[in-house]
Scaffold this motif. Structure first.
Motif, mmCIF file in Angstrom:
data_model
loop_
_atom_site.group_PDB
_atom_site.id
_atom_site.type_symbol
_atom_site.label_atom_id
_atom_site.label_comp_id
_atom_site.label_asym_id
_atom_site.label_seq_id
_atom_site.Cartn_x
_atom_site.Cartn_y
_atom_site.Cartn_z
ATOM 1 N N ASP A 144 -3.436 9.048 4.662
ATOM 2 C CA ASP A 144 -4.514 9.661 3.902
ATOM 3 C C ASP A 144 -5.730 8.770 3.651
ATOM 4 O O ASP A 144 -6.873 9.216 3.756
ATOM 5 C CB ASP A 144 -3.987 10.180 2.569
ATOM 6 C CG ASP A 144 -3.224 9.107 1.780
ATOM 7 O OD1 ASP A 144 -2.963 8.023 2.325
ATOM 8 O OD2 ASP A 144 -2.879 9.365 0.609
ATOM 9 N N THR A 145 -5.499 7.499 3.312
ATOM 10 C CA THR A 145 -6.610 6.623 2.968
ATOM 11 C C THR A 145 -7.593 6.467 4.117
ATOM 12 O O THR A 145 -8.813 6.598 3.948
ATOM 13 C CB THR A 145 -6.092 5.236 2.546
ATOM 14 O OG1 THR A 145 -5.199 5.389 1.445
ATOM 15 C CG2 THR A 145 -7.225 4.335 2.142
ATOM 16 N N GLN A 146 -7.070 6.192 5.299
ATOM 17 C CA GLN A 146 -7.952 6.050 6.455
ATOM 18 C C GLN A 146 -8.531 7.390 6.896
ATOM 19 O O GLN A 146 -9.681 7.452 7.347
ATOM 20 C CB GLN A 146 -7.202 5.395 7.607
ATOM 21 C CG GLN A 146 -6.940 3.910 7.383
ATOM 22 C CD GLN A 146 -6.438 3.240 8.647
ATOM 23 O OE1 GLN A 146 -5.453 3.657 9.229
ATOM 24 N NE2 GLN A 146 -7.125 2.192 9.069
ATOM 25 N N ALA A 200 0.801 -1.223 0.000
ATOM 26 C CA ALA A 200 0.000 0.000 0.000
ATOM 27 C C ALA A 200 0.837 1.279 0.000
ATOM 28 O O ALA A 200 0.392 2.319 -0.495
ATOM 29 C CB ALA A 200 -0.932 0.001 1.209
ATOM 30 N N ASN A 201 2.039 1.225 0.568
ATOM 31 C CA ASN A 201 2.897 2.417 0.646
ATOM 32 C C ASN A 201 3.948 2.481 -0.454
ATOM 33 O O ASN A 201 4.855 3.317 -0.412
ATOM 34 C CB ASN A 201 3.602 2.473 1.999
ATOM 35 C CG ASN A 201 2.648 2.611 3.165
ATOM 36 O OD1 ASN A 201 2.886 2.063 4.232
ATOM 37 N ND2 ASN A 201 1.556 3.342 2.996
ATOM 38 N N VAL A 212 -11.354 -0.142 7.917
ATOM 39 C CA VAL A 212 -12.096 0.656 6.940
ATOM 40 C C VAL A 212 -13.388 1.215 7.541
ATOM 41 O O VAL A 212 -14.061 2.031 6.902
ATOM 42 C CB VAL A 212 -12.433 -0.180 5.681
ATOM 43 C CG1 VAL A 212 -11.167 -0.564 4.943
ATOM 44 C CG2 VAL A 212 -13.240 -1.433 6.046
ATOM 45 N N GLU A 224 -4.936 11.883 -2.846
ATOM 46 C CA GLU A 224 -5.737 10.678 -2.655
ATOM 47 C C GLU A 224 -6.799 10.891 -1.577
ATOM 48 O O GLU A 224 -7.909 10.341 -1.666
ATOM 49 C CB GLU A 224 -4.829 9.504 -2.285
ATOM 50 C CG GLU A 224 -5.494 8.137 -2.325
ATOM 51 C CD GLU A 224 -5.831 7.665 -3.717
ATOM 52 O OE1 GLU A 224 -6.515 6.630 -3.836
ATOM 53 O OE2 GLU A 224 -5.403 8.321 -4.700
ATOM 54 N N PHE A 225 -6.469 11.684 -0.565
ATOM 55 C CA PHE A 225 -7.431 11.979 0.500
ATOM 56 C C PHE A 225 -8.668 12.658 -0.080
ATOM 57 O O PHE A 225 -9.808 12.274 0.203
ATOM 58 C CB PHE A 225 -6.787 12.873 1.562
ATOM 59 C CG PHE A 225 -7.753 13.437 2.569
ATOM 60 C CD1 PHE A 225 -8.151 12.686 3.658
ATOM 61 C CD2 PHE A 225 -8.277 14.714 2.415
ATOM 62 C CE1 PHE A 225 -9.053 13.208 4.591
ATOM 63 C CE2 PHE A 225 -9.178 15.235 3.330
ATOM 64 C CZ PHE A 225 -9.570 14.483 4.417
ATOM 65 N N LEU A 248 -10.713 10.200 -2.366
ATOM 66 C CA LEU A 248 -11.468 9.184 -1.641
ATOM 67 C C LEU A 248 -12.575 9.778 -0.773
ATOM 68 O O LEU A 248 -13.640 9.183 -0.619
ATOM 69 C CB LEU A 248 -10.524 8.351 -0.766
ATOM 70 C CG LEU A 248 -9.518 7.466 -1.506
ATOM 71 C CD1 LEU A 248 -8.559 6.824 -0.514
ATOM 72 C CD2 LEU A 248 -10.235 6.401 -2.322
#
Length: 386
Positions: free
Chosen positions: A238-240, A46-47, A215, A267-268, A271
């Motif tokens: 950012d995703t979370q 993921a990173n 999630v 990405e933040f 999403l």
């Protein structure tokens, strides 16, 4: 004359030369060999995007050093980047560190995650190899007194410290809640944020945590909503963070969202969608387009690699140059020789002024507050370390 007699003098000479090589210090031959620059970060998983971004920054620095025809001890060094994938996993990070040590690298630029940097850095320190950290920010990295650890990025005490002070003094938040992802990075940010809030007279009404694979944040946010928080700080990536603000909107929460480093990313916004509007985040360093050499660096980076700078490439570039400049000053690529010069390094990098405190942390740390407005991150203010 027999073949044996013909080659005997050469055999004797070869044996004598081998003996001389064995007796001579390895450092005497270091400048004639390829100088290995170690690099460790997540190159899969993921990173991986961040890891590749960093790697490209280091690679560009080595190519620039070659183009500038720099000299070390009167000779043009041949730098080779040796990259290891730490998978953003502590165990893999330790394995990557040992691989780099075994390959006799002269320095290591890495890692990306605090969770891998913390267990890997003692391995480099024991081997006497300087590690220059371009992205991991937990204060413990430089706070353990390891002689070979240096950071070209602000740590969480500096960045999250600014966030905590801002939450109390500027936003005037009265009831502050915290969520973190329980990684060394996210929890470290949250801890430093909490310290700063309390130091400035603020009140923490809830402290919740999740994990970096979660999630769904319903449980944590329901508790925070019942605590009537007016500001929520999130320590994580950012995703979370996007998942948190989306759930906040779904629950009808009006609390201000404030993220730490790692949240301010395109990405933040992608999403989170409409829920991203008004979100704020403190990020390490100064905006690239506001730095004297930032625009040129961004243009050169895209021309060379075909992609825009993601976030940490300039820090990777500065970390590599810190090592190169120390080697130049010492006229040697031997860690024992150039380490004292690395401790005294002082130059203007892409990300700003590069010099180190006695513990190896960045002396002139800066952090910047951003807010999402009209679907874009907009700079609010840049502050020096608290």
């Amino acid at each position: 004359m027999s073949l044996r007699k013909t080659f005997q003098p050469y055999a004797i000479a070869a044996a004598a030369f081998s003996t001389l090589l064995a007796a001579a210090p390895l450092a005497a031959y270091a400048q004639d060999a390829v100088i290995k620059i170690g690099y460790a970060a997540p190159l899969t998983g993921a990173n991986a995007g961040y890891g590749k971004d960093l790697q490209n920054g280091v690679q560009l620095a080595l190519e620039d050093a070659k183009a500038q025809k720099i000299l070390i001890d009167g000779k043009a060094p041949s730098f080779q980047l040796v990259a290891e994938d730490d998978q953003a996993d502590p165990r893999a990070g330790v394995q990557a560190a040992q691989k780099l040590v075994d390959q006799n690298v002269a320095v290591v630029v890495g890692h990306f995650n605090s969770g891998t940097t913390l267990p890997a850095s003692p391995i480099y320190d024991k081997a006497g190899i300087p590690m220059i950290d371009p992205a991991a920010t937990n204060p413990t990295i430089s706070g353990r007194g390891l002689a070979n650890v240096f950071m070209v990025i602000s740590n969480d005490a500096q960045n999250a410290g600014n966030a905590g002070a801002y939450a109390v003094d500027i936003t005037k938040a009265k009831r502050i809640a915290i969520i973190d992802d329980r990684t060394a990075f996210g929890q470290g940010e949250a801890d430093e944020f909490e310290k700063a809030v309390k130091a400035h007279g603020g009140t923490i009404v809830a402290r919740e945590y999740t994990n970096n694979q979660a999630v769904d944040f319903s449980t944590q946010l329901t508790k925070i909503k019942s605590a009537n928080a007016d500001l929520i700080f999130f320590g994580g990536l950012d995703t979370q963070a996007a998942g948190v603000v989306k759930k906040m909107k779904a629950l009808g929460m009006t609390a201000q969202f404030l993220g730490g480093g790692g949240v301010k990313d395109a990405e933040f916004i992608k999403l989170a969608g409409d829920a991203a509007s008004g979100a704020m985040a403190w990020e390490y360093g100064r905006p690239l387009d506001e730095l004297p050499a930032g625009k040129t660096f961004a243009e050169r980076f895209k021309k060379r690699f075909g992609v825009d700078v993601l976030s940490y490439a300039p820090f990777g570039y500065d970390a590599a140059w810190a090592a190169i400049k120390a080697m130049q000053a010492a006229n040697s690529t031997s860690p024992d020789a150039y380490r004292p010069y690395l401790k005294k390094i002082d130059f203007e990098g892409i990300t700003g002024h590069i010099s180190f405190n006695a513990d190896g942390s960045l002396k002139s740390g800066l952090s910047t507050l951003y807010q999402v407005k009209d679907g874009q991150w907009v700079t609010i203010v840049t502050k020096s370390a608290t």
